[in-house]
Design an enzyme around this catalytic site. Structure first.
Site, mmCIF file in Angstrom:
data_model
loop_
_atom_site.group_PDB
_atom_site.id
_atom_site.type_symbol
_atom_site.label_atom_id
_atom_site.label_comp_id
_atom_site.label_asym_id
_atom_site.label_seq_id
_atom_site.Cartn_x
_atom_site.Cartn_y
_atom_site.Cartn_z
ATOM 1 N N HIS A 110 0.839 -1.182 0.000
ATOM 2 C CA HIS A 110 0.000 0.000 0.000
ATOM 3 C C HIS A 110 0.871 1.228 0.000
ATOM 4 C CE1 HIS A 110 -3.451 -2.136 -0.341
ATOM 5 N NE2 HIS A 110 -4.266 -1.380 0.334
ATOM 6 N N LYS A 170 -15.404 3.398 4.133
ATOM 7 C CA LYS A 170 -15.514 4.632 3.350
ATOM 8 C C LYS A 170 -16.949 4.784 2.823
ATOM 9 C CE LYS A 170 -13.617 6.383 -0.870
ATOM 10 N NZ LYS A 170 -14.255 5.573 -1.840
#
Length: 878
Positions: free
Chosen positions: A137, A545
């Site tokens: 990431h 999210k």
């Protein structure tokens, strides 16, 4: 504990002094004085001195463009050094993590007290399975160059801890520390170019080489000792409960830079690195295994009676096999046409067999003390890493497979697969999966996108079995999404049954996950093909999210719970694969708490979890830290399987449903429905500027011009972490809790907090986020950066945060945040003094950068440094 604080604080101030000396030498007294003044003002401002807070703001606002970078770098580097000191103290002889292996012994005692038999304990240990999936990431902000220097600083701190050092030894270590701090200061901490997927894969191999290679066998040795002492059980040589997989070079979801060619290259590179590391191991064994006595079987294998040193002979044969395999792989990597050696290493058995034969012979000849030394470590590395070094997962988005099959059906005149109903898609796919003839015509020339999907499946089919771990389908929604991948792999000629894992990652998909899997398990072809094993991936970051952290975590819990029960009923062994991030808005939580807060039975099929970017360094950056992290995971899994948490009461579930609905409405009310929200987000955080940071190989957005929904979960969290509002990790959660308290449910919430690990972990995670959030800094960003018309929205969010903190403290019965985790509270307080000036400076730099017609390189560079520094201060990025 206090002893540990003071030891850590004294190391932090020593490193700070060395950094100060370096700055003075490099830039003169003036800059050092400036930094020192800012530090003192920050400390006093934290202690509540309002006049000093105002002075801090004006000092930072009035820095000249030439002073910006040195000041930003001073505080950023200081935070890196603080993190090293903290990591060292967590593993120092009296630190908290040093006791993790002992915690295993305490766990066994506790399990025995609960009347679990030794046989039950031995069974649980023999079934233990931990698979950690390293992902690249883009949150690992720190350059590899600096990481190496910081690792060496850690080594120096550990040497200084010896009480019996002579003066000249202490001086020598201090001189080395000075050199390392100076080297770090004179090294550019910001990468100039985005890493390529191959750079990311090499970063992953470096973690294996520098830490895991030593750390895993060392952990197994300690674990074995605990087992022998506690339950009279020894780990067999072949039992290695830990494995590593990587997404680096395999994860193409939203990353056009990861192509089939890249995956092929990374697979070769990984095997090359494995040959390299095993050659070094064998070299050591050549010098160690000089014994002459062996079993007749081993003597025959070594070449008969005339061979004087049979073990050495076998090691030398293995060494030449490794070297010829490495030379072949090197040729392939360079694109040369090379002849394949007759004994090319393609599977683990080729390494295991000769080594294990030596091991058995040494045991049989009464030399088990030698067998259980370096040789056993190497055998365990063969089981853990083996010929592939790390296996890779391939991940791709579901629509890419749908589009590829649709293009094929149109070409074949069968109609448009994309427009078919789900039932028609399934019928077509199952018919083709059962068919003996190929579906893809030889002379077909598909579009570049479809060609890429087919080529990736060919790379998987050609790879040696065991080098690809799984195929993960992101945004999986229907049974046909899973069947489509099985068909594409069949068409590519894949000779083995690869686990295909659907990834359920939005709120709706999590809620439908059980339906999808139930339908799949009712298909005869599918049941026959999977042979009683199924992997499902649960997405943490995208669901949070999409719906906010409270609704997402409850949907994840319910999905797992339903899947466990469905698979149990169907007689299928389920492995849940957790896609957690490092930050709390992406499902991150301390490992032990996170695992024990899952539904009962969720770890029966072992643990498979992503370890992301910056968290890899914190958990596995040093061999000692690796031992401690693996001990934590092992203890948590054994505890969860042998002492499963109770099923939550019906009324608790009902209350969680209400909390989830209220919090999701509140979260979406802001993020999706308030027209001011996106402009506010873009102004109050460095979201737009983050796009310039050369972090990972993956673009920050799925679609270049969309709103919040098109932003990846990582930049979304990263941006809010920078301005200290930490919004994704709490928005909605407190509102749900406040509603429940108003409805007279406070006693029930307190009982859930006491008796239900899932709920108490949620509350503890909120406390951790609140401890890192900061109202005055978030307000300062608004004042410097946000249009006045949007100020009321910022004020509303900060008021919400303040009332959320109150309700959480009430439910947890805590007087102040982090009451139960004083070590973490201390660590946050220590860092705040250095992070605050970086935040103020960042707001100032964003202000200057956005006012400029022409970008000023000094401002841009200093801004990047503050972003890296705040990330170090918060101990996580996205």
């Amino acid at each position: 504990m206090n002893e540990q604080y003071s030891a850590m604080r004294s190391n932090v101030s020593m490193l700070g002094k060395l950094l100060g000396d370096t700055i003075k030498e490099a830039l003169g007294e003036h800059i050092l004085d400036r930094v020192e003044t800012i530090r003192k003002l920050s400390k006093s401002s934290r202690a509540g001195n309002e006049a000093h807070r105002q002075e801090l703001l004006s000092t930072l606002q009035n820095l000249s463009n030439d002073e910006l970078l040195p000041v930003a770098r001073a505080f950023s580097q200081f935070l890196n050094l603080t993190n090293v000191a903290e990591q060292y103290h967590s593993i120092s002889p009296n630190g908290e993590a040093a006791s993790n292996p002992e915690a295993l012994a305490q766990l066994f005692t506790r399990l025995k007290d609960k009347k679990l038999s030794t046989k039950e304990l031995q069974n649980a240990v023999s079934q233990l399975s931990i698979e950690l999936v390293l992902t690249a990431h883009p949150t690992e902000i720190t350059r590899r160059t600096l990481i190496h220097k910081l690792v060496e600083v850690n080594t120096c701190l550990s040497q200084l801890d010896h009480n019996d050092l002579a003066d000249y030894e202490r001086n020598k270590i201090m001189r080395r520390l000075r050199q390392l701090v100076a080297q770090s200061w004179h090294t550019d901490e910001i990468r100039k170019h985005r890493p390529s997927p191959i750079d990311e894969a090499k970063w992953g191999f470096a973690v294996v080489e520098n830490s895991l290679w030593e750390g895993v066998p060392a952990f197994l040795r300690e674990f074995n000792e605990q087992l022998e002492n506690s339950i009279d059980y020894s780990l067999p040589a072949e039992a290695v409960p830990v494995r590593f997989t990587s997404w680096m070079g395999g994860d193409r979801d939203g990353n056009p830079n990861v192509t089939a060619e890249i995956t092929r290259h990374v697979l070769l590179l990984s095997r090359w690195k494995a040959c390299d590391l095993f050659t070094r191991d064998i070299q050591v064994l050549v010098s160690e295994l000089s014994m002459t006595e062996c079993t007749p079987e081993l003597r025959a294998r070594a070449g008969g009676d005339e061979v004087q040193e049979p073990y050495r002979e076998i090691m030398k044969q293995l060494r030449s096999q490794l070297m010829s395999s490495q030379a072949y792989l090197e040729g392939r990597l360079k694109g040369e046409r090379v002849l394949k050696p007759h004994d090319l290493l393609v599977n683990n058995e080729q390494l295991w067999e000769p080594l294990f034969a030596c091991y058995q012979s040494l045991q049989a000849c009464g030399m088990s003390i030698i067998a259980n030394g370096q040789l056993l470590d190497t055998l365990r590395r063969v089981r853990c890493f083996g010929v592939p070094l790390v296996r890779i997962d391939v991940r791709q988005e579901s629509t890419r497979h749908t589009e590829a099959i649709a293009e094929l059906t149109r070409y074949l005149g069968l109609g448009d697969y994309e427009s078919w109903s789900e039932a028609d898609k399934q019928a077509f796919l199952i018919r083709e999966l059962n068919s003996k003839r190929p579906l893809v015509p030889l002379k077909w020339e598909p579009s570049a996108d479809t060609q890429e999907v087919l080529e990736t499946c060919r790379v998987i089919a050609e790879a040696p079995q065991g080098s690809i771990a799984a195929y993960v389908i992101s945004m999986a929604r229907t049974p046909s999404d899973v069947l489509a991948v099985h068909l594409l792999l069949k068409e590519a000629g894949c000779p083995f049954a690869l686990p295909v894992a659907p990834l359920f990652e939005t709120l709706d998909d999590l809620n439908n996950a059980d339906d999808v899997m139930t339908q799949l398990l009712n298909i005869d072809w599918y049941r026959g093909f999977i042979q009683g094993k199924q992997m499902v991936m649960i997405g943490y970051s995208d669901s949070a999210k999409d719906a906010g952290v409270m609704a997402a975590s409850w949907a994840q819990y319910r999905a797992q719970d339903a899947l466990i029960k469905t698979c149990e009923k169907a007689g299928v062994a389920l492995t849940l694969f957790h896609g957690r991030g490092g930050s709390i808005g992406r499902g991150g939580a301390p490992a032990h708490a996170a695992l024990l807060s899952q539904p009962p039975g969720s770890l029966k099929g072992g643990l498979r979890v992503t370890e992301q970017g910056e968290m890899i360094r914190f958990k596995f950056g040093l061999p000692e830290v690796t031992i401690s992290s693996l001990a934590l995971y092992t203890g948590a899994i054994l505890e969860a399987n042998l002492l499963p948490p109770p099923e939550p009461k019906k009324e608790w579930r009902a209350l969680m449903d209400d909390l989830s609905d209220t919090s999701c409405k509140m979260y979406r009310g802001y993020v999706r429905e308030n027209p001011e929200f996106v402009p506010y987000f873009r102004a109050a955080t460095p979201e737009l500027e983050l796009g310039k940071l050369p972090l990972g190989s993956r673009p920050a957005k799925r679609k270049p011009n969309g709103g919040v929904e098109s932003l990846r979960a990582i930049p979304w969290i990263f941006a809010w972490t920078q301005n200290r509002l930490m919004l994704p990790a709490w928005l909605g959660a407190g509102a749900g809790l406040q509603e429940a308290v108003k409805a007279g449910k406070q006693d029930q919430l307190e009982a859930m907090c006491r008796d239900w690990p899932f709920f108490s972990t949620r509350i503890a995670m909120l406390e951790m986020v609140f401890a890192k959030a900061d109202l005055w800094l978030a307000e300062y960003y608004d004042q410097r950066l946000v249009d006045k018309s949007l100020w009321p929205l910022g004020q509303q969010l900060r008021d919400q945060l303040a009332s959320d903190i109150k309700v959480v403290l009430t439910i947890a019965n805590d007087a102040h945040l982090m009451e139960d985790l004083p070590w973490i509270a201390e660590s946050i307080a220590l860092r705040n003094v250095y992070t605050d000036p970086l935040n103020v400076l960042q707001a100032e730099l964003l202000h200057r950068s956005r006012q400029q017609e022409q970008p000023d390189a000094r401002v841009e560079q200093a801004l990047m440094v503050t972003i890296a520094g705040v990330a170090a201060g918060m101990r996580n990025t996205g």
